[in-house]
Design a protein around this motif. Sequence first.
Motif, PDB file in Angstrom:
ATOM      1  N   THR A   1      11.969 -39.993 -56.849  1.00 22.65           N
ATOM      2  CA  THR A   1      11.350 -40.167 -55.536  1.00 22.65           C
ATOM      3  C   THR A   1       9.892 -40.621 -55.613  1.00 22.65           C
ATOM      4  O   THR A   1       9.504 -41.571 -54.911  1.00 22.65           O
ATOM      5  CB  THR A   1      11.458 -38.863 -54.714  1.00 22.65           C
ATOM      6  OG1 THR A   1      12.839 -38.519 -54.565  1.00 22.65           O
ATOM      7  CG2 THR A   1      10.829 -39.020 -53.339  1.00 22.65           C
ATOM      8  N   PRO A   2       9.038 -39.992 -56.439  1.00 23.70           N
ATOM      9  CA  PRO A   2       7.641 -40.447 -56.510  1.00 23.70           C
ATOM     10  C   PRO A   2       7.500 -41.892 -56.976  1.00 23.70           C
ATOM     11  O   PRO A   2       6.573 -42.597 -56.555  1.00 23.70           O
ATOM     12  CB  PRO A   2       7.000 -39.475 -57.506  1.00 23.70           C
ATOM     13  CG  PRO A   2       7.867 -38.267 -57.481  1.00 23.70           C
ATOM     14  CD  PRO A   2       9.247 -38.784 -57.264  1.00 23.70           C
ATOM     15  N   VAL A   3       8.414 -42.336 -57.827  1.00 25.67           N
ATOM     16  CA  VAL A   3       8.367 -43.718 -58.306  1.00 25.67           C
ATOM     17  C   VAL A   3       8.577 -44.682 -57.150  1.00 25.67           C
ATOM     18  O   VAL A   3       7.856 -45.678 -56.996  1.00 25.67           O
ATOM     19  CB  VAL A   3       9.437 -43.951 -59.397  1.00 25.67           C
ATOM     20  CG1 VAL A   3       9.470 -45.433 -59.807  1.00 25.67           C
ATOM     21  CG2 VAL A   3       9.178 -43.063 -60.605  1.00 25.67           C
TER      22      VAL A   3
ATOM     23  N   THR B   1       5.568 -43.027 -44.205  1.00 21.72           N
ATOM     24  CA  THR B   1       6.739 -42.219 -44.558  1.00 21.72           C
ATOM     25  C   THR B   1       6.622 -41.733 -45.993  1.00 21.72           C
ATOM     26  O   THR B   1       6.868 -40.556 -46.289  1.00 21.72           O
ATOM     27  CB  THR B   1       8.030 -43.043 -44.394  1.00 21.72           C
ATOM     28  OG1 THR B   1       8.054 -43.641 -43.097  1.00 21.72           O
ATOM     29  CG2 THR B   1       9.261 -42.160 -44.569  1.00 21.72           C
ATOM     30  N   ALA B   2       6.253 -42.646 -46.892  1.00 15.35           N
ATOM     31  CA  ALA B   2       6.103 -42.279 -48.308  1.00 15.35           C
ATOM     32  C   ALA B   2       5.019 -41.219 -48.492  1.00 15.35           C
ATOM     33  O   ALA B   2       5.165 -40.291 -49.301  1.00 15.35           O
ATOM     34  CB  ALA B   2       5.782 -43.517 -49.141  1.00 15.35           C
ATOM     35  N   LYS B   3       3.930 -41.340 -47.737  1.00 16.91           N
ATOM     36  CA  LYS B   3       2.853 -40.349 -47.828  1.00 16.91           C
ATOM     37  C   LYS B   3       3.339 -38.968 -47.396  1.00 16.91           C
ATOM     38  O   LYS B   3       2.990 -37.952 -48.015  1.00 16.91           O
ATOM     39  CB  LYS B   3       1.669 -40.778 -46.966  1.00 16.91           C
ATOM     40  CG  LYS B   3       0.840 -41.908 -47.554  1.00 16.91           C
ATOM     41  CD  LYS B   3      -0.344 -42.236 -46.647  1.00 16.91           C
ATOM     42  CE  LYS B   3      -1.228 -43.314 -47.263  1.00 16.91           C
ATOM     43  NZ  LYS B   3      -2.382 -43.642 -46.369  1.00 16.91           N
TER      44      LYS B   3
ATOM     45  N   PHE C   1       4.680 -33.392 -48.656  1.00 16.42           N
ATOM     46  CA  PHE C   1       5.538 -32.216 -48.521  1.00 16.42           C
ATOM     47  C   PHE C   1       6.472 -32.022 -49.721  1.00 16.42           C
ATOM     48  O   PHE C   1       7.318 -31.129 -49.702  1.00 16.42           O
ATOM     49  CB  PHE C   1       6.359 -32.315 -47.231  1.00 16.42           C
ATOM     50  CG  PHE C   1       5.528 -32.307 -45.979  1.00 16.42           C
ATOM     51  CD1 PHE C   1       4.761 -31.189 -45.654  1.00 16.42           C
ATOM     52  CD2 PHE C   1       5.498 -33.397 -45.132  1.00 16.42           C
ATOM     53  CE1 PHE C   1       3.991 -31.168 -44.496  1.00 16.42           C
ATOM     54  CE2 PHE C   1       4.731 -33.393 -43.984  1.00 16.42           C
ATOM     55  CZ  PHE C   1       3.973 -32.275 -43.659  1.00 16.42           C
ATOM     56  N   GLU C   2       6.309 -32.886 -50.736  1.00 18.47           N
ATOM     57  CA  GLU C   2       7.083 -32.773 -51.982  1.00 18.47           C
ATOM     58  C   GLU C   2       8.590 -32.737 -51.713  1.00 18.47           C
ATOM     59  O   GLU C   2       9.329 -31.933 -52.273  1.00 18.47           O
ATOM     60  CB  GLU C   2       6.648 -31.536 -52.771  1.00 18.47           C
ATOM     61  CG  GLU C   2       5.172 -31.571 -53.168  1.00 18.47           C
ATOM     62  CD  GLU C   2       4.737 -30.345 -53.954  1.00 18.47           C
ATOM     63  OE1 GLU C   2       5.523 -29.392 -54.069  1.00 18.47           O
ATOM     64  OE2 GLU C   2       3.601 -30.354 -54.471  1.00 18.47           O
ATOM     65  N   VAL C   3       9.030 -33.645 -50.830  1.00 21.54           N
ATOM     66  CA  VAL C   3      10.447 -33.709 -50.479  1.00 21.54           C
ATOM     67  C   VAL C   3      11.198 -34.449 -51.582  1.00 21.54           C
ATOM     68  O   VAL C   3      10.765 -35.514 -52.032  1.00 21.54           O
ATOM     69  CB  VAL C   3      10.651 -34.429 -49.137  1.00 21.54           C
ATOM     70  CG1 VAL C   3      12.136 -34.434 -48.756  1.00 21.54           C
ATOM     71  CG2 VAL C   3       9.811 -33.779 -48.045  1.00 21.54           C
ATOM     72  N   ARG C   4      12.323 -33.890 -52.006  1.00 21.25           N
ATOM     73  CA  ARG C   4      13.138 -34.525 -53.044  1.00 21.25           C
ATOM     74  C   ARG C   4      14.603 -34.632 -52.626  1.00 21.25           C
ATOM     75  O   ARG C   4      15.405 -35.231 -53.351  1.00 21.25           O
ATOM     76  CB  ARG C   4      13.029 -33.748 -54.367  1.00 21.25           C
ATOM     77  CG  ARG C   4      11.638 -33.721 -54.985  1.00 21.25           C
ATOM     78  CD  ARG C   4      11.191 -35.099 -55.418  1.00 21.25           C
ATOM     79  NE  ARG C   4       9.867 -35.071 -56.005  1.00 21.25           N
ATOM     80  CZ  ARG C   4       8.738 -35.210 -55.332  1.00 21.25           C
ATOM     81  NH1 ARG C   4       8.780 -35.377 -54.003  1.00 21.25           N
ATOM     82  NH2 ARG C   4       7.572 -35.200 -55.937  1.00 21.25           N
ATOM     83  N   THR C   5      14.954 -34.043 -51.500  1.00 17.10           N
ATOM     84  CA  THR C   5      16.325 -34.100 -50.986  1.00 17.10           C
ATOM     85  C   THR C   5      16.287 -34.572 -49.540  1.00 17.10           C
ATOM     86  O   THR C   5      15.492 -34.065 -48.742  1.00 17.10           O
ATOM     87  CB  THR C   5      17.003 -32.718 -51.058  1.00 17.10           C
ATOM     88  OG1 THR C   5      16.975 -32.247 -52.405  1.00 17.10           O
ATOM     89  CG2 THR C   5      18.448 -32.807 -50.592  1.00 17.10           C
TER      90      THR C   5
END
Length: 214
Positions: free
Chosen positions: A43-45, A98-100, A105-109
Motif C-alpha cells: 500500500t505505501p508503495v 486519498t493517498a494521504k 490512518f495506516e490503512v492496509r485493508t
Amino acid sequence: MLGWFRKLLPREERFFDLFARHSQSVVQGAEALEGMMRGGEETPVYCQRVNQFENDADQITREVLTAVRRTFITPFDRGDIKNLITAMDDAIDQMQQTAKAVMLFEVRTFEPPMREIGSILVQCANLVGRAVPLMQAMGENVTTLTALTEEITRLEGRVDDLNDIGLKELFLKHRGGSAMDFVVGAEIYKHLEKVADRFDDVANEINSIVIEQV
C-alpha cells in the motif's frame, strides 16, 4: 472583424500535447490508486506512486498556464483551457488526498466497494485520456466526445451508489465495535467519491468547450 482575422492566424496546437501528457499522468495516478485499494504491505508503495504522478501532473499544469499567458492564438478560449486543465488537475490532486488519508490512518485493508470504486476511477481516467486528443478535431468527433463524457457521468453516478452502499455496510460492521474504524473508512469513501466528482467536472468542461466550438 477581429474574429475573422484570428481564424486566419495559425493556432498554437501544443496545448493538445500538454493535455494528452496530463491525462496520461491522471491515468497512471488512477492505476496506482487502484493498486492502493488492493491493500496489503504494498500500500505505501502505491501511495508514493500516486504522489509521483500528481507531481508530474502539477508540472504539466504549470506549463499549460504559462503557455496560455504567452500564446497569441489559442485553439479555444483561454478561460476554457484554464478550466479544463484545472479540472483534470483537481482529479489527480484528490487522488493524492486519498493517498494521504490512507498513509495518515495506516490503512492496509479496504472494503469491496472501495476496491470497485478504484476500478471505476481507472475507467474514468481512461475515458478522459480518450476524449482529450479528439478535441483537436471537435467538429468531427462531437458524437464520440458526447458519448465519452456521458459515460464518465454515468460512472460517477455508480460511485455515488457504491459510496452509499459502502457507508451502510461500514456502519453495520462497526456499530457494535470501533467507532474509529468507521470514521476512518468513511473518510476514505469521502475522498474516493470526490475523485469521481472531479472526473465529472472534467466531463462537464469538455462538453462546455464542444458546445461553444461546434
